[in-house]
Design a protein around this motif. Structure first.
Motif: not given
Length: 354
Positions: A63-75, A319-326
């Motif tokens: 699951q550590i590898w999922l942190s990179l795309p999630m961090a990018l989406l959050y930024i 929770i993560v995708i809509p805030p970055s997609l909108n």
């Protein structure tokens, strides 16, 4: 005489010549009742002091590898939504109800992403899996409030587009600045008050055995599944809240767009019809993605016991995708917003040169 047994149990037996049998039975019953009361008190006093968020079930090693795309989406979510807020604030031509609602949506997206992403990244990067009960219940409240707020803002934007397209002459007198303020306050009160019972009911449960949650965040259903007592009321209110708030919003939003499409199809001019649809196409794309994702997440929870990773992953992505997609969809499809971005960047460049 007094009889004692090994361990913590003891009883005092008093024998009298007149009513030996009755007296003996009475005092034994009284002592057994005291022991049962003590056991019940001890079990009710024992409560877990914290929960442990294990992360994504089934893939803890990777699951550590999922942190990179999630961090990018959050930024992206933070940067893009902050840019929209700054642009709407600085550009006078964007001080219109449509863009004011867009600014409110950007603020809600920042709040929704921030309630969950820092903790998820802390779990994946620093193995910070523990979370106290008050923090967990606060996260449950924040996630439910922001999710319902996003649905409420979509409803306000749908009503705005409905009035603008179906009643263009009355639009300036109906959708005013006062209307925007009243709609926003009503959404805040509705969602802020109706979601309070969710963490309150969860906090009233007894958590006396397990404290490990196979999730990245404190989801209400994941937390109350660890309770030792009955959770029927919790499940019922969760379902009622979903249908009362999100379900009613979804019905009203799709009804508004059905009326918009019907009104557009009645226009004689093809150019006018395409222009009317282009003003709400980006909004329609986002609400279809948002409500479709809610339905999919709800359905996948039914299969969660067989494949627990799927509902957890979809829940986090929702929770993560809509805030970055909108903001990206609005930035690409709204010409006025593009012009506003350009003016803001030009003014920043001029300030740096001077």
């Amino acid at each position: 005489m007094e009889l004692r047994e090994a361990g913590e149990y003891r009883c005092k037996v008093v024998v009298t010549p007149e009513k030996a049998e009755g007296t003996t039975r009475l005092e034994i019953v009284e002592n057994i009742h005291e022991l049962d009361t003590k056991r019940a008190t001890n079990s009710s006093e024992f409560q877990v002091s914290e929960f442990i968020l294990l992360g994504f079930p089934g893939i803890h090693e990777f699951q550590i590898w999922l942190s990179l795309p999630m961090a990018l989406l959050y930024i992206v979510a933070l940067g893009a939504n902050l840019l929209i807020l700054i642009t709407i604030y600085l550009e006078p031509t964007l001080h219109q109800p449509m863009y004011q609602f867009l600014g409110i949506l950007a603020a809600v997206d920042i709040g929704l992403a921030t309630t969950s992403m820092p903790k998820i990244l802390a779990i994946l990067w620093f193995d910070a899996k523990t979370i106290s009960l008050p923090e967990c219940f606060a996260q449950i409240y924040a996630i439910h409030t922001f999710m319902c707020m996003e649905s409420g803002v979509f409803l306000c934007m749908a009503i705005d587009r409905y009035v603008a397209i179906c009643y263009p002459l009355q639009y300036p007198s109906i959708v005013t600045e006062a209307f925007v303020i009243k709609a926003t306050l009503s959404m805040l009160l509705r969602n802020g008050l109706l979601t309070i019972p969710v963490p309150v009911l969860a906090a009233q449960r007894q958590y006396c055995s397990r404290n490990e949650i196979d999730h990245c965040l404190c989801s209400n259903l994941g937390v109350i599944s660890l309770a030792c007592d009955d959770i029927t009321v919790n499940r019922f209110y969760q379902l009622a809240l979903a249908w009362l708030v999100v379900g009613s919003d979804m019905i009203l939003v799709y009804a508004s767009y059905a009326l918009i499409i019907r009104s557009v199809l009645r226009l004689n001019s093809t150019e006018a019809a395409s222009k009317a649809l282009s003003t709400c196409s980006s909004h329609l794309i986002l609400i279809m993605f948002y409500y479709t994702a809610i339905v999919i997440v709800s359905v996948t929870h039914l299969a969660g016991r067989r494949v627990p990773l799927i509902p957890v992953l979809l829940n986090v992505m929702h929770i993560v995708i809509p805030p970055s997609l909108n903001p990206m969809v609005y930035a690409l499809r709204t010409q006025e917003l593009k012009v506003g971005f350009r003016k803001v960047f030009e003014s920043l460049c001029v300030q740096k040169v001077n």
